[in-house]
Design a protein around this motif. Structure first.
Motif, mmCIF file in Angstrom:
data_model
loop_
_atom_site.group_PDB
_atom_site.id
_atom_site.type_symbol
_atom_site.label_atom_id
_atom_site.label_comp_id
_atom_site.label_asym_id
_atom_site.label_seq_id
_atom_site.Cartn_x
_atom_site.Cartn_y
_atom_site.Cartn_z
ATOM 1 N N ASN A 54 0.812 -1.213 0.000
ATOM 2 C CA ASN A 54 0.000 0.000 0.000
ATOM 3 C C ASN A 54 0.838 1.253 0.000
ATOM 4 O OD1 ASN A 54 -2.505 -1.153 -0.021
ATOM 5 N ND2 ASN A 54 -2.492 -1.478 2.184
ATOM 6 N N ALA A 55 2.113 1.094 0.369
ATOM 7 C CA ALA A 55 3.011 2.238 0.377
ATOM 8 C C ALA A 55 4.192 1.891 -0.503
ATOM 9 C CB ALA A 55 3.469 2.525 1.804
ATOM 10 N N ASN A 56 4.760 2.898 -1.135
ATOM 11 C CA ASN A 56 5.908 2.637 -1.996
ATOM 12 C C ASN A 56 7.144 2.333 -1.177
ATOM 13 O OD1 ASN A 56 4.702 2.937 -4.457
ATOM 14 N ND2 ASN A 56 4.932 5.164 -4.455
ATOM 15 N N LEU A 57 7.807 1.251 -1.527
ATOM 16 C CA LEU A 57 9.085 0.905 -0.905
ATOM 17 C C LEU A 57 10.111 0.760 -2.012
ATOM 18 C CD1 LEU A 57 7.932 -1.773 1.669
ATOM 19 C CD2 LEU A 57 8.672 0.563 2.127
ATOM 20 N N LEU A 58 11.289 1.314 -1.781
ATOM 21 C CA LEU A 58 12.329 1.276 -2.803
ATOM 22 C C LEU A 58 13.075 -0.054 -2.690
ATOM 23 C CD1 LEU A 58 12.798 3.421 -4.842
ATOM 24 C CD2 LEU A 58 14.569 4.392 -3.410
ATOM 25 N N CYS A 59 12.436 -1.117 -3.167
ATOM 26 C CA CYS A 59 13.054 -2.426 -3.043
ATOM 27 C C CYS A 59 14.016 -2.651 -4.208
ATOM 28 C CB CYS A 59 11.980 -3.502 -3.014
ATOM 29 S SG CYS A 59 10.951 -3.488 -4.471
ATOM 30 N N VAL A 60 14.733 -3.758 -4.154
ATOM 31 C CA VAL A 60 15.727 -4.046 -5.193
ATOM 32 C C VAL A 60 15.040 -4.140 -6.560
ATOM 33 C CG1 VAL A 60 17.385 -5.741 -6.005
ATOM 34 C CG2 VAL A 60 17.247 -5.208 -3.585
ATOM 35 N N ALA A 61 13.887 -4.821 -6.600
ATOM 36 C CA ALA A 61 13.172 -4.977 -7.872
ATOM 37 C C ALA A 61 12.791 -3.622 -8.445
ATOM 38 C CB ALA A 61 11.935 -5.836 -7.665
ATOM 39 N N ALA A 62 12.293 -2.730 -7.592
ATOM 40 C CA ALA A 62 11.878 -1.409 -8.070
ATOM 41 C C ALA A 62 13.081 -0.636 -8.593
ATOM 42 C CB ALA A 62 11.195 -0.638 -6.944
ATOM 43 N N MET A 63 14.212 -0.800 -7.933
ATOM 44 C CA MET A 63 15.424 -0.106 -8.373
ATOM 45 C C MET A 63 15.871 -0.631 -9.736
ATOM 46 S SD MET A 63 16.342 2.255 -6.325
ATOM 47 C CE MET A 63 18.084 2.619 -6.226
ATOM 48 N N CYS A 92 7.201 7.904 -0.989
ATOM 49 C CA CYS A 92 7.953 6.666 -0.806
ATOM 50 C C CYS A 92 8.376 6.571 0.653
ATOM 51 C CB CYS A 92 9.169 6.668 -1.722
ATOM 52 S SG CYS A 92 10.234 5.249 -1.490
ATOM 53 N N MET A 93 8.261 5.389 1.220
ATOM 54 C CA MET A 93 8.610 5.214 2.631
ATOM 55 C C MET A 93 10.090 4.901 2.815
ATOM 56 S SD MET A 93 5.791 5.485 4.387
ATOM 57 C CE MET A 93 6.005 4.571 5.897
ATOM 58 N N GLY A 94 10.841 4.844 1.723
ATOM 59 C CA GLY A 94 12.258 4.539 1.847
ATOM 60 C C GLY A 94 12.563 3.130 1.392
ATOM 61 N N ALA A 95 13.758 2.696 1.733
ATOM 62 C CA ALA A 95 14.196 1.385 1.269
ATOM 63 C C ALA A 95 13.364 0.288 1.931
ATOM 64 C CB ALA A 95 15.660 1.184 1.603
ATOM 65 N N ASP A 96 13.344 -0.875 1.265
ATOM 66 C CA ASP A 96 12.641 -2.019 1.827
ATOM 67 C C ASP A 96 13.594 -2.732 2.775
ATOM 68 O OD1 ASP A 96 11.143 -4.158 2.399
ATOM 69 O OD2 ASP A 96 10.647 -4.672 0.328
ATOM 70 N N LEU A 97 13.259 -2.707 4.069
ATOM 71 C CA LEU A 97 14.179 -3.276 5.049
ATOM 72 C C LEU A 97 14.333 -4.779 4.876
ATOM 73 C CD1 LEU A 97 13.349 -1.269 8.275
ATOM 74 C CD2 LEU A 97 15.271 -1.005 6.756
ATOM 75 N N LYS A 98 13.381 -5.408 4.176
ATOM 76 C CA LYS A 98 13.494 -6.853 3.947
ATOM 77 C C LYS A 98 14.742 -7.155 3.117
ATOM 78 C CE LYS A 98 8.632 -8.066 3.940
ATOM 79 N NZ LYS A 98 8.036 -6.862 3.331
ATOM 80 N N ASP A 99 15.053 -6.249 2.174
ATOM 81 C CA ASP A 99 16.262 -6.440 1.366
ATOM 82 C C ASP A 99 17.507 -6.389 2.246
ATOM 83 O OD1 ASP A 99 14.673 -6.544 -0.815
ATOM 84 O OD2 ASP A 99 14.976 -4.455 -1.392
ATOM 85 N N PHE A 100 17.479 -5.437 3.199
ATOM 86 C CA PHE A 100 18.651 -5.268 4.060
ATOM 87 C C PHE A 100 18.898 -6.512 4.899
ATOM 88 C CE2 PHE A 100 18.376 -0.353 4.371
ATOM 89 C CZ PHE A 100 18.655 -0.290 3.022
ATOM 90 N N ARG A 101 17.804 -7.207 5.227
ATOM 91 C CA ARG A 101 17.957 -8.377 6.082
ATOM 92 C C ARG A 101 18.748 -9.465 5.374
ATOM 93 N NH1 ARG A 101 12.264 -10.119 8.509
ATOM 94 N NH2 ARG A 101 13.043 -10.528 10.591
ATOM 95 N N GLN A 102 18.620 -9.463 4.030
ATOM 96 C CA GLN A 102 19.266 -10.538 3.303
ATOM 97 C C GLN A 102 20.744 -10.269 3.047
ATOM 98 O OE1 GLN A 102 16.366 -10.707 0.277
ATOM 99 N NE2 GLN A 102 14.997 -11.737 1.707
#
Lengths: 701, 353
Positions: A54-63, A92-102
């Protein structure tokens, strides 16, 4: 935010060649997260529309997709590029923290960051004018992306901020270099060091936003911007002095002092890393961009950041527990009794917009009014909350209430009698929430015990954790309701099973007891508290005990001592004596003086610190094994969010896992040989094969 | 409807007073320190009344605020968190608001109406005093009689307070500092009173027994030189319209401040000449039993509020009728501009049985 969610204002949004209605459906384009279209004058409109959220997250795929988008634009250059978000919630809410976890090693992190930086550079290098149109939350990576555009327009509900510091990081997509270049460097550093967001007006004044206008006034401004008629203020005079090394060094000194006062740099390295970065390379933005990558990669692999990100997800999980159906929102509470917790709950509920009828004494109503005055954000909210409060000594409100809050302090017989009479007028689906500990004795008073749940605030602040205790016959739907109520109050719900002390006090009790035993053995109170503070705990065990009240502690210890499954040790005599003498503090001034005469060392020995820490870890494992809480993650989250365990260590079980179970069990065995069965390792320990040298002090760092 | 109530057969629907609450009457000094606004007072008696009668926000059909000054009923609805479909009205006097509510209920437009009267300043007594002195001279009322009546009225009010009768419909006020105010103060300038009125259907929805049934009402305007004659005219008109005599009415709530005016009013009813010439009655109305008049005192003890007095008297009378199981009473208010309104109320069991 409230404005943006209004369906009428949604239709007003300026979306260029896109229409409001087509955004309701998934994109029919080549990219999942972006929508690109050109209008009649060959201006490209790029809408960020994250497909799975529901909110924009700057995930790896989006980048990655953004890279493709930019490549396609370069092949056929538009007259200009406008970037906007398709989501009502914000840019945008910023980076997707799920990516950072990996990310688990620095090299990978550096590789990804370099890619992202190249992408940002491509956006900057685009030969056409670029314009970011912002609204709502524009945080972290989102703001950094907007900083790569030539111009930034925004609506008045925009909030711009760089909250990376809250997860132990600093900005990683160029903001450390670009923001101080654009606005007053001191303000830029403050934004990055505190993570607080700026409102649209503030950001406009600072020069971060070029123009702020309501949604329906954006179109002419966009025209102006694209035609180069928008007045831009790019002379950042305040940045000039900071190009000198010595000026930055002086400024960094003050920043270090302030940041150090807020968080210990040994535990939270991000602030220091950021200040260091700016101090050393602030004069050369290009070099700074480069160094930012390595600094960020180092931070993201630090345990602190890993734990804080984990905590973010745990908090998210608790918030989701509180989510409920809109139609099921509770709207009316009735409070009986005069206890402080009840008054606290009533005040929070009134502030959250629920109607509250206060069935206690006039004094409790006055206390409630006082509480609202303290907590209210502004005059309007205060007024609204006070209007929602009705003094109702005859309990008429029970008939309309969605939940009956039992804050009585009388003895069990009277409590039961009162609940029994009131339940007759209570609606069938209404909850009964009690601050009684334990709640089981109240079950008999209710015709429908399935609606009864126990509550406890972990701390008196707003947004605190609230333990919701379910007894063996509590209905699931009631528990859901209670969690929703806690969410409505802006607090975090923690479902636990109803046992003496619920979760938090149960876990902490052995720790407090051990601290008292150490005190009894002659260790100085200062040393005990210092050991806990050095470990990173916000409060020492003795201070916590005094906060709870010594007589409460004694009662709790006695009840835990009486349990059959691995009971707590006998309550220490020092506590008994203090309670008998009616003292509120364990630190007897007389005795303290006598102790300083003996000139004890101010520090605990490694053995003593181990005793403290291990009693806590052992009890956490025990609570988890007994199923007081659903899983280990939840237990960790609870102890950290309630402010008992240092956040950067991720929680007691996480800390135990990282230290190595085998080492801890070994150490516990040694201690139980020396000091007795209270240190016997709990059956819940799972000896994981890990190499930790046995016998070594476990409180490193 | 039985034969006993055929006089109200013209009324197509019954109007019931379900319940009412009022704030303590507050004097100027307290008003200053507590910082109450008009709506604060209105809200603090309105919200508990809705709660007490278990009225959900969307059930209320209309809200009538009786208060002087500019229209404040919109913000009041917002603060009471009523539905936006609730109709809003404002007028300046308590019994006018009640009359308006009765009209809405009788016409079938509304089933539940909340009437709130609120005041922040006392009624100016000067024009009433002048008029009272002039009428007193006509009927040969002495100042001593008036002060004796005033004294007795204050005693009655004191007794009612002591006996806890006044507190039955009085809430505790909380100011924004959390201080409590729970007693009526002498020389009051401010206060609010909330009444919940319902049709038969509304009553059934709420499943409650009403406090009283509201009957016919009359309005009268006195000649401008004698504004204090208005209650006399209004109540006489009510008696004549309903073909009632003084014996049919068990209790009265008449405006008693200034006392000279009330005593003149009572004397006028016994004066054959006045009744014949001015009221066009063949017989004098007669002597009103002082034991049935303002039995718990009134504005002499509490102070006169232009909007609130009518509602307070109505509530007091309804409560006392119910407590003593009496069948009929008349309440009448009075305004400085020479208007008055009289309202007949009856015990609900008496008429709907």
């Amino acid at each position: 935010m409230t404005e943006a969610s209004n369906p009428l204002t949604l239709r007003e949004r300026e979306l260029g060649p896109f229409t409001y209605l087509e955004l309701q459906h998934p994109a029919q384009s080549t990219w999942r997260h972006w929508r690109l279209r050109r209008d009649e004058r060959n201006v490209a409109w790029l809408l960020f529309d994250h497909a799975d959220s529901n909110a924009n997250l700057l995930c790896v795929a989006a980048m990655t997709e953004l890279g493709d988008v930019l490549a396609s634009l370069r092949r056929d250059m538009p007259a200009a590029l406008v970037i906007r978000s398709a989501k009502p919630s914000g840019f945008c809410m910023g980076a997707d923290l799920k990516d950072f976890r990996q990310l688990d090693n620095e090299a990978d992190a550096v590789r990804q960051l370099v890619d992202a930086h190249l992408l940002a550079q491509q956006l900057i290098d685009l030969p056409c004018p670029t314009l970011a149109v912002l609204h709502g939350e524009t945080l972290g990576g989102g703001l950094e992306l907007a900083l790569c555009c030539d111009m930034r327009l925004a609506t008045p509900d925009t909030r711009t901020g760089l909250p990376e510091i809250r997860v132990g990081l600093h900005p990683g997509l160029g903001a450390t270099a670009r923001l101080p270049d654009l606005i007053d460097p001191m303000l830029a550093m403050r934004m990055m060091l505190t993570g607080t967001a700026l409102g649209a007006e503030q950001a406009h004044k600072a020069g971060l936003l070029d123009q702020v206008a309501a949604e329906h006034k954006l179109r002419p401004l966009i025209e102006d911007a694209l035609n180069g008629r928008l007045a831009l203020r790019r002379r950042n005079l305040k940045a000039r002095p900071f190009r000198l090394d010595w000026v930055r060094r002086l400024a960094a000194l003050a920043m270090r002092r302030q940041a150090g006062a807020k968080a210990d740099p040994r535990h939270y390295p991000a602030a220091e890393a950021l200040i260091e970065l700016w101090q050393r390379h602030g004069g050369q933005p290009d070099l700074l961009l480069h160094r930012e990558i390595y600094s960020f990669a180092r931070l993201i692999n630090s345990p602190t950041s890993r734990h804080l990100i984990q905590l973010f997800f745990q908090r998210q999980r608790l918030k989701e527990l509180a989510a409920g159906k809109e139609s099921r929102r509770l709207s009316q509470l009735h409070l009986i009794g005069d206890s402080g917790d009840g008054i606290q709950l009533a005040a929070l509920a009134a502030l959250a917009g629920l109607r509250v009828s206060v069935g206690g004494s006039a004094a409790s109503m006055s206390a409630c009014i006082g509480q609202i005055r303290r907590l209210a954000r502004d005059e309007a909210q205060r007024q609204q909350a006070l209007d929602a409060l009705v003094f109702d000594p005859q309990h008429h409100g029970v008939a309309l209430a969605d939940a009956l809050i039992d804050g009585q302090q009388a003895d069990m017989e009277q409590r039961r009698a009162q609940l029994q009479t009131l339940e007759t007028s209570l609606r069938p689906q209404a909850l009964v929430l009690s601050f009684a500990d334990p709640v089981e004795p109240l079950r008999a008073a209710l015709g429908d015990a399935g609606r009864l749940l126990g509550l406890r605030f972990a701390s008196p602040e707003r947004g605190a954790l609230v333990e919701i205790a379910a007894h063996s016959t509590s209905r699931t739907i009631s528990q859901q309701h209670a969690r929703q109520l806690v969410g409505q109050l802006g607090c975090l719900p923690l479902p636990v099973s109803s046992q003496p002390g619920l979760l938090l006090r149960r876990v902490l009790a052995p720790w407090l007891l051990e601290a008292m035993l150490l005190l009894e053995e002659g260790a100085s109170a200062d040393a005990i508290e210092q050991a806990a503070l050095a470990f990173g705990c916000p409060q020492g065990p003795l201070a916590i005990a005094e906060g709870w009240g010594l007589s409460h502690c004694l009662a709790l210890f006695e009840r835990l001592h009486g349990e059959r499954d691995t009971p707590l040790a006998e309550p220490p005599a020092i506590l008994r004596n203090s309670v008998e003498q009616g003292r509120t503090s364990l630190l007897d001034p007389k005795r303290r003086r006598w102790k300083t005469g003996k000139a004890r060392s101010a520090k605990l020995s490694a053995d003593q610190s181990d005793r403290l820490l291990l009693s806590l870890l052992n009890s956490a494992v025990r609570a988890c094994r007994q199923g007081i809480v659903s899983d280990a993650d939840m237990l960790d989250a609870a102890l950290v969010l309630a402010g008992y365990f240092p956040p950067f260590r991720g929680g007691p079980l996480c800390h135990a896992r990282e230290t190595g179970h085998a080492a801890i069990v070994q150490r516990l065995r040694e201690l139980s040989n020396d000091l007795g069965p209270r240190f016997a390792p709990d059956p819940g320990w799972q000896p994981v094969v890990e190499d930790a040298a046995p016998g070594e002090p476990l409180q490193a760092g | 409807m039985d034969s006993q109530t055929n006089h109200s057969a013209s009324a197509p629907a019954d109007v019931f007073l379900i319940d009412g609450l009022r704030t303590p009457w507050v004097n100027a000094a307290t008003l200053q320190t507590s910082g109450f606004g008009l709506l604060d007072l209105a809200l603090q008696c309105g919200a508990p009344l809705l709660l007490r009668c278990a009225v959900p926000a969307h059930r209320l059909d209309s809200l009538i605020l009786a208060a002087d000054g500019e229209s404040q009923v919109h913000p009041l609805r917002k603060r009471l968190r009523l539905d936006s479909t609730t109709e809003l009205y404002q007028c300046s006097h308590g019994l006018s608001a009640v009359a308006l509510a009765c009209q809405q209920i009788r016409s079938g437009d509304a089933d539940l109406v909340l009437v709130i009267s609120a005041d922040l300043q006392a009624t100016p007594q000067e024009p009433l005093l002048t008029s009272a002195r002039r009428t007193a001279r006509m009927f040969d009322i002495q100042d001593e009689d008036a002060s004796a009546f005033a004294e007795a009225s204050r005693l009655r009010a004191g007794d009612a307070e002591q006996g806890g009768l006044t507190a039955r419909h009085r809430i505790t006020l909380f100011d924004s500092q959390g201080r409590t105010h729970n007693e009526d103060q002498a020389d009051a300038v401010a206060g609010a009173c909330a009444l919940l009125l319902a049709s038969t259907a509304g009553l059934q929805q709420l499943k409650r027994t009403p406090l009283a049934q509201l009957g016919a009402g009359t309005h009268a305007q006195a000649p401008p030189e004698y504004p204090t004659l208005a209650p006399l005219l209004a109540s006489t008109r009510l008696l004549r319209q309903r073909r009632l005599s003084l014996d049919d009415i068990d209790q009265w709530e008449l405006p008693e401040s200034p006392a000279l005016a009330l005593l003149s009013h009572l004397a006028a009813w016994q004066d054959a000449d006045f009744c014949h010439r001015q009221l066009e009655l063949e017989q004098p109305v007669g002597r009103l039993d002082p034991c049935s008049l303002n039995i718990h005192g009134g504005s002499l003890a509490l102070g006169t509020l232009s909007a609130g007095d009518g509602c307070r008297q109505l509530l007091q009378l309804a409560d006392s009728l119910q407590r003593h199981a009496l069948s009929r009473g008349i309440v009448c208010d009075q305004h400085a501009d020479g208007h008055a309104r009289a309202l007949l109320i009856s015990h609900p069991q008496e008429t709907s049985a």
